[in-house]
Scaffold this motif. Sequence first.
Motif, PDB file in Angstrom:
ATOM      1  N   GLU A 125       0.832  -1.202   0.000  1.00 24.22           N
ATOM      2  CA  GLU A 125       0.000   0.000   0.000  1.00 24.22           C
ATOM      3  C   GLU A 125       0.875   1.264   0.000  1.00 24.22           C
ATOM      4  N   THR A 126       1.999   1.217   0.717  1.00 24.39           N
ATOM      5  CA  THR A 126       2.872   2.400   0.744  1.00 24.39           C
ATOM      6  C   THR A 126       3.435   2.684  -0.648  1.00 24.39           C
TER       7      THR A 126
ATOM      8  N   ILE B 137       0.799   4.632  -2.172  1.00 23.64           N
ATOM      9  CA  ILE B 137       0.794   5.964  -1.553  1.00 23.64           C
ATOM     10  C   ILE B 137       1.916   6.812  -2.149  1.00 23.64           C
ATOM     11  N   GLU B 138       3.056   6.163  -2.366  1.00 23.70           N
ATOM     12  CA  GLU B 138       4.197   6.897  -2.923  1.00 23.70           C
ATOM     13  C   GLU B 138       3.865   7.501  -4.281  1.00 23.70           C
TER      14      GLU B 138
ATOM     15  N   ALA C 207       0.948   8.600  -5.221  1.00 24.41           N
ATOM     16  CA  ALA C 207       0.131   9.793  -4.953  1.00 24.41           C
ATOM     17  C   ALA C 207       0.999  10.929  -4.427  1.00 24.41           C
ATOM     18  N   LEU C 208       1.940  10.576  -3.562  1.00 15.95           N
ATOM     19  CA  LEU C 208       2.810  11.618  -2.984  1.00 15.95           C
ATOM     20  C   LEU C 208       3.753  12.195  -4.039  1.00 15.95           C
ATOM     21  N   GLU C 209       4.166  11.322  -4.946  1.00 13.66           N
ATOM     22  CA  GLU C 209       5.048  11.761  -6.020  1.00 13.66           C
ATOM     23  C   GLU C 209       4.326  12.799  -6.886  1.00 13.66           C
TER      24      GLU C 209
ATOM     25  N   GLN D 146       1.878  14.647  -5.825  1.00 11.63           N
ATOM     26  CA  GLN D 146       1.734  15.830  -4.985  1.00 11.63           C
ATOM     27  C   GLN D 146       3.003  16.682  -5.034  1.00 11.63           C
ATOM     28  N   LEU D 147       4.140  15.992  -5.009  1.00 14.51           N
ATOM     29  CA  LEU D 147       5.411  16.704  -5.047  1.00 14.51           C
ATOM     30  C   LEU D 147       5.736  17.239  -6.430  1.00 14.51           C
ATOM     31  N   GLY D 148       4.991  16.727  -7.411  1.00 18.41           N
ATOM     32  CA  GLY D 148       5.238  17.160  -8.777  1.00 18.41           C
ATOM     33  C   GLY D 148       6.559  16.663  -9.297  1.00 18.41           C
ATOM     34  N   ALA D 149       6.944  15.483  -8.792  1.00 13.75           N
ATOM     35  CA  ALA D 149       8.256  14.966  -9.169  1.00 13.75           C
ATOM     36  C   ALA D 149       8.237  14.205 -10.480  1.00 13.75           C
TER      37      ALA D 149
END
Lengths: 209, 91
Positions: A194-195, A198-199, A201-203, A205-208
């Motif tokens: 799951e992480t 999540i990563e 989605a976070l990526e 968010q960070l616009g990476a």
Amino acid sequence: MEFETREKFKTELRSFFGLTVLNLIIGALMLALGISLAVTRLLGMVDAGQFDPLSVLMVGLGAVAIGAGFYWIIQIAEIMDGVDDIRTAYDTLENGSQEQAAGLTIKMLAHYRSNKTIISRMVVLGRIGGALFLIVGGLGMIGAGASILSSGLMTENLGQLVGGMVAFGVGVAGLLISRYFSIYSKVWDARLEETARIENALEQQLGAK
Amino acid sequence: MKGRRTSFEIYWEILVYCREPKTFTNIINRCDLNSRIGQQHIKFLVDKEYLLVQKDEERTTYATTAKAQEYITLFSKMYGALFDDLPGFKL
């Protein structure tokens, strides 16, 4: 919602800590029974001056149990050390926020990632050790039963019977704990998967990307 | 901290810790990072404008920006949801 998450956290920590303590006890019992089994049978063979295959097998099983018990205790002590640290950290954050719970989740995930291999080994070792002691305990009880039937109830037979029952009990406990660890491991593996999601989605968010 | 963390987890720890301005040394000590990895992560967050560099005569500090709050909230929410499934036993 926040309270619920924290309660779950606490319950899980308690369960895992309990599991590791039980594992430590089983490891110690395995070590003790291994020493008892190997030494008793070895001395018996030396006294009798002959080496029967069953006794040699029992000495071998005892030696394996001694090695496995030592290894088990050392590995579990390492896991316990980390769990205790996390639990202590949680105790100081009883009234923490979701953010603090997330911080502790990171610690738990990091702890699991570091100990994943050891936990997998514990599952396998628990199964092997459990099966080993079931066999030893079963043989001990059968031997004691046969002796009781042939020569009646005596202290020696009774001792052998109790010893067999203890070994059998350790075997059952080893298998059960192994199963619990396996369940625990599956849940945490799912969380690690799951992480990974999540990563993503976070990526974003960070616009990476 | 013992154990392995992902970059995203380290970012979150840095951002939460830097709500009050912190020095580079403060950050690497608190987040248990070596100097090289710490520099990489802090540079990444500064480039993303999640950390603000504040320089005065004596020292340089880093502070979390308002822009980072979305990341912190999203992370906290998603990591909190990881505990929706519990192992099927209690001790």
